[in-house]
Design an enzyme around this catalytic site. Structure first.
Site, PDB file in Angstrom:
ATOM      1  N   GLU A  50       0.823  -1.202   0.000  1.00 61.94           N
ATOM      2  CA  GLU A  50       0.000   0.000   0.000  1.00 61.94           C
ATOM      3  C   GLU A  50       0.863   1.260   0.000  1.00 61.94           C
ATOM      4  OE1 GLU A  50      -3.262   0.477  -0.308  1.00 61.94           O
ATOM      5  OE2 GLU A  50      -3.578  -1.666  -0.584  1.00 61.94           O
ATOM      6  N   TYR A 135      -6.920   6.009   4.642  1.00 63.70           N
ATOM      7  CA  TYR A 135      -7.053   5.123   3.486  1.00 63.70           C
ATOM      8  C   TYR A 135      -6.181   3.872   3.643  1.00 63.70           C
ATOM      9  CZ  TYR A 135      -6.958   3.241  -1.202  1.00 63.70           C
ATOM     10  OH  TYR A 135      -7.049   2.378  -2.258  1.00 63.70           O
ATOM     11  N   ASP A 153     -11.725   5.531  -3.088  1.00 67.78           N
ATOM     12  CA  ASP A 153     -10.625   6.222  -3.742  1.00 67.78           C
ATOM     13  C   ASP A 153     -11.123   6.815  -5.052  1.00 67.78           C
ATOM     14  OD1 ASP A 153     -10.856   4.063  -5.471  1.00 67.78           O
ATOM     15  OD2 ASP A 153      -8.784   3.383  -5.243  1.00 67.78           O
TER      16      ASP A 153
END
Length: 313
Positions: A50, A135, A153
Site C-alpha cells: 500500500e 485510506y 478512492d
C-alpha cells in the site's frame, strides 16, 4: 438533469442491490490482475504494498515489493535495519517521497515495541502507526483482516458516479460505498470495486472489452455520458522537488559527507551558488530532509554547511 447531476438527496442505488453485489464479486473472482499482495493476508506485506503503490504504477511496484520483502521479510528485521539503507532502497526504486520509507521503518518499530510484533487489526488502531492515514489503515484492515470499511478512492468515486448517479460529494460517495459493501466481505469487495475502476471504468471506459458486470444497471452505459469527477493531475516527476530529494539521498549514500556547493553541483548541472537553483534552494531542500529525519545538516559559522545521510538503526 442527468442522473450524474442529481442532487445528493435524489440518487438511489438499484433495488436489486444483492444482484449488483454478487455480479461484481463473481466478475472479480473469475478473472482479475494477479498482483502478489493479493495472494497474502500478511498485514506487513500488505502495508508495504500500500505504501509503495501511493505514487507508483502497480506494474512497477511488483519487483520493488518482492525485493523489499526478500531483504526485510518481517517487521522485526525492518525495525532493526539502518534507516539509510531503507531510504536508499526507496530512492533506487523511484518509489515516491522517501520520507515514506522512514515512516515505514518507524511503523515496523511500533509493531515490534508497542504491539509485541502483532499488527493492530482495526482501521482506527492501524492509524496509530507512523505514516498510516485513514485510506492505508482501511486497506490493511480490509485485505489482511477482512475487517475494513468500504474503500473510497478516485477509482471507486468514478464508478459510483457513472453507474448510479452518486453526486460528486464525499459524504454521498462514502454512504453509497458503505451501503453497497456486503457485510463481512471487505477483502473481496474492496479489491473488486477498485479492480472495476482500474480495468473497466477508467477515464476512458472499456465496458464491453472488460466485461463490466454492472452494465445492466449503469446510467453512463445506458446514456453514453461517461463524464466523471475531476481527478487531480499528478505533478511531473521530471524536474520536481521530489526528484531532487531523491538525488540528494542517492548522492549522499556515496559519500560520508559533502559541503553544500559540492553536493549542489553533483545533483544538478545548472547549480549556481548565487543562482535560482543555488545555495538558498539547496538549503531549503536539505532543511526539509533534515526535518523528515533523513539528513543531518551541520552548520558552522564562516563555512559552508555540510550534509550527511542520517544513519540510525
Amino acid at each position: 438533469m442527468s442522473d450524474a447531476e442529481a442532487p445528493a438527496d435524489e440518487w438511489t442505488l438499484p433495488d436489486d442491490s444483492a444482484a449488483v453485489r454478487e455480479a461484481l464479486i463473481e466478475w472479480y473472482e473469475d478473472d482479475h490482475r494477479d498482483f502478489p499482495w493479493r495472494r497474502t493476508d500478511d498485514p506487513y506485506e500488505i502495508l508495504v504494498s500500500e505504501v509503495m503503490s501511493q505514487q507508483t504504477q502497480l506494474g512497477r511496484v511488483v519487483e520493488a515489493w518482492e525485493s523489499f520483502l526478500e531483504r526485510w521479510p518481517t517487521t522485526a528485521e525492518l525495525a532493526d535495519a539502518d534507516r539509510a539503507d531503507i531510504v536508499g532502497f526507496w530512492t533506487d526504486h523511484s518509489l515516491g517521497y522517501n520520507n515514506r520509507a522512514k515512516y515505514l521503518h518507524e511503523a515496523a518499530g511500533q509493531v515490534e515495541n508497542e504491539y509485541d510484533g502483532d499488527f493492530p487489526e482495526t482501521p482506527a488502531e492501524l492509524q496509530e502507526l507512523m505514516g498510516v492515514g485513514p485510506y492505508t489503515a482501511n486497506a490493511v484492515a480490509s485485505f489482511a483482516f477482512n475487517n475494513g470499511d468500504a474503500v473510497v478512492d478516485t477509482n471507486v468515486k468514478r464508478v459510483l458516479y457513472r453507474a448510479f448517479g452518486v453526486p460528486d460529494d464525499d459524504t454521498a460517495f462514502e454512504d453509497a460505498a458503505s451501503d453497497l459493501m456486503p457485510e463481512g466481505r471487505s477483502r473481496v469487495w474492496n479489491n473488486a470495486i477498485m479492480e472495476l475502476g482500474g480495468v473497466a471504468c477508467e477515464q476512458t471506459p472499456h465496458c464491453d472489452e472488460a466485461g463490466c458486470p454492472w452494465r445492466e444497471w449503469c446510467g453512463a452505459y445506458a446514456s453514453g455520458d461517461f463524464t466523471a469527477p475531476d481527478v487531480p493531475t499528478q505533478p511531473s516527476f521530471e524536474g520536481s522537488r521530489r526528484q531532487f530529494r531523491g538525488r540528494v539521498i542517492g548522492t549522499l549514500r556515496e559519500y560520508d559527507e559533502l559541503e553544500l556547493d559540492t553536493l549542489g553541483h553533483r545533483i544538478r548541472v545548472d547549480y549556481a551558488p548565487a543562482g535560482e537553483y543555488g545555495r538558498d534552494w539547496l538549503t531549503g531542500l536539505l532543511t526539509d530532509l533534515e526535518s523528515d529525519g533523513l539528513v543531518d545538516l551541520e552548520r558552522v559559522e564562516g563555512s559552508q554547511p555540510v550534509a550527511r545521510l542520517r544513519r540510525d538503526g
